[in-house]
Design an enzyme around this catalytic site. Structure first.
Site, PDB file in Angstrom:
ATOM      1  N   LYS A 269      -1.531  16.174  21.329  1.00  0.00           N
ATOM      2  CA  LYS A 269      -0.875  16.709  20.293  1.00  0.00           C
ATOM      3  C   LYS A 269      -0.203  17.976  20.906  1.00  0.00           C
ATOM      4  O   LYS A 269      -0.770  18.563  21.868  1.00  0.00           O
ATOM      5  CB  LYS A 269      -1.711  17.545  19.061  1.00  0.00           C
ATOM      6  CG  LYS A 269      -0.983  17.665  17.815  1.00  0.00           C
ATOM      7  CD  LYS A 269      -0.866  16.501  17.148  1.00  0.00           C
ATOM      8  CE  LYS A 269      -0.303  16.294  15.677  1.00  0.00           C
ATOM      9  NZ  LYS A 269      -0.680  15.376  14.868  1.00  0.00           N
TER      10      LYS A 269
HETATM   11  N1  GLU Z   1       2.062  13.198  14.046  1.00  0.00           N
HETATM   12  C1  GLU Z   1       1.629  12.010  13.572  1.00  0.00           C
HETATM   13  C2  GLU Z   1       0.212  11.862  13.225  1.00  0.00           C
HETATM   14  O1  GLU Z   1      -0.372  13.037  13.234  1.00  0.00           O
HETATM   15  C3  GLU Z   1       2.144  10.842  14.220  1.00  0.00           C
HETATM   16  C4  GLU Z   1       1.731  10.700  15.736  1.00  0.00           C
HETATM   17  C5  GLU Z   1       2.270   9.585  16.758  1.00  0.00           C
HETATM   18  O2  GLU Z   1       3.162   8.788  16.150  1.00  0.00           O
HETATM   19  O3  GLU Z   1       2.105   9.711  17.859  1.00  0.00           O
HETATM   20  O4  GLU Z   1      -0.490  11.010  13.327  1.00  0.00           O
END
Ligand code: GLU
Length: 419
Positions: free
Chosen positions: A109
């Site tokens: 993240k």
């Molecule tokens: N931000 C989204 C989540 O928290 C998507 C993450 C992604 O597609 O890599 O799942």
């Protein structure tokens, strides 16, 4: 100036959930130690020029929590509340989310501590490009694949992909997912997280014996996830009775006109001018009369203070980490079913995986194909969790963590520790 401070750890909530499942799995201390430490945390400065010519310095983060099952995977968040602790917790959750739906990814993240509502498009572009440039060595289709999260979108991904590609001297669409269709995005990605929330929610309603027309739904947060969940639940015949965003909450017993609310947000970027319901506070919305509550904004909104007043029978976590462990205990005691974030909002990363696969093949699928595969992935894994939950008489969250930890541990044991 751009470093946010939080009093309570979000990562701490994640660890509490992890420990509960690890105890039931009787996980050994080596695995526990490895899995409760992020593999890599990167913090860097983002100096950038405002449109008025002045310079400011923001703080950027990328946490690559685990590579055990594949490249790190997870979004990039632009928000004033972004901290290393929050990004670490979100990367931790991505690790379990990818494992719950059995994707060949680890967890990651990223984020920038900033307030996008006070930044122009040009300023956001400069921040994104500098953010991407700082990470050139450590991201890539086989290393770490970012995606959108709170306040980032397909345009942000286009800038990231372009910056990375310029540095690599070739176009590499698979470095990020959630891109616009014209540059290697996947059909169905924008609505995928909301669609996944709806798919899990509808499946659980059927399991509980509640007909769609009798399901009154409250959705907290009206960003990409909340908007799409509202639309899709309404499309399936459910009644959305409450919605909210930063401007406040709106409740209408006879049903919110979801299309109108979405049109308004597309025009104004918020619900401030919405007149299709009684205006109540965001706190009141969480405890309003309903059958299904979908928290679809940020962490820690369902707490020990409000959990005993929640009226919903079912909570579907569209957001990451919306329920504190104390609140979760209260929901379990009260017999309220919770579909945890790492299952309920896994639709987004599942279609991100499809996008990554399509980019690598250079061959793109029809929308119906994407949606069918999405439904199949979510339902297969959700039913597996239901089986474990029923067999061991444990909540879905514990079953989800147990499944995910087990899958990651299998990979770790096979790979061994390189020391
Ligand atoms: N931000 C989204 C989540 O928290 C998507 C993450 C992604 O597609 O890599 O799942």
């Amino acid at each position: 100036m751009t470093t946010a401070v939080r009093e309570v750890s979000v990562f701490g909530d994640g660890i509490a959930y992890f420990n509960e499942a690890a105890n039931l799995l009787e996980l050994d201390s080596t695995m526990r130690a490895i899995l409760t430490h992020p593999t890599r945390q990167i913090i860097f400065s983002i100096p950038f020029q405002r449109d008025n010519g002045e310079f400011e310095v923001y703080t950027g983060y990328r946490v690559q929590y685990s590579f055990a099952r594949g490249p790190a995977k997870g979004g990039i968040r632009f928000h004033p509340g972004v901290t290393l602790d929050e990004v670490t917790a979100l990367a931790f959750w991505m690790t379990w989310k990818c494992a719950v739906v059995d994707l060949p990814f680890g967890g990651g993240k990223g984020g920038v501590t900033c307030d996008p509502s006070k930044l122009s498009q040009n300023e956001l572009e400069r921040i994104t490009r500098r953010y991407a440039a700082e990470l050139v060595e450590v991201v890539g289709p086989d290393k770490d694949v970012p995606a959108p999260d709170v306040n980032t979108n397909p345009q942000t991904m286009a800038w990231f992909m372009d910056t990375y590609s310029m540095h690599m001297r070739q176009t590499i669409p698979g470095v990020v997912t959630g891109k616009p269709l014209a540059i290697g995005g996947s059909k169905g990605r924008v609505e995928a997280t909301g669609r996944g929330v709806m798919i899990c929610g509808m499946d659980e309603l059927a399991n509980m014996g509640i007909a769609p027309k009798d399901a009154r739904i409250v959705i907290q947060g009206f960003g990409n996830v909340g908007m799409w969940a509202a639309r899709l639940f309404a499309e399936r015949g459910c009644k959305v009775v409450g919605i909210s965003d930063v401007t406040g909450a709106y409740y209408n017993e006879s049903g919110i006109d979801v299309d109108k609310a979405c049109e308004l947000v597309e025009k104004d970027r918020n619900l401030g001018a919405f007149r299709g319901g009684d205006k109540i506070s965001n706190a009141e919305l969480l405890v309003a009369d309903c059958d299904v509550l979908v928290p679809a904004a940020l962490e820690k909104v369902l707490t020990a203070e409000n959990a005993s007043k929640v009226k919903a029978k079912l909570i579907v976590e569209g957001a990451n980490g919306p329920t504190t462990p104390d609140a979760d205990r209260i929901f379990n005691e009260r017999g309220i079913t919770v579909i945890p974030d790492i299952m309920a909002n896994a639709g987004g990363v599942t279609v991100s995986y499809f996008e990554w696969v399509q980019d690598r093949m250079g061959y793109f699928w029809k929308l119906s194909e994407v949606n069918e595969r999405l439904e199949d992935t979510l339902i297969t894994n959700f039913h597996e969790l239901r089986g474990i939950a029923n067999r061991h008489k444990i909540p879905y969250r514990t079953a989800a963590y147990m499944t995910a930890i087990d899958r990651v541990v299998q990979a770790l044991r096979l790979r061994g520790v390189y020391a």
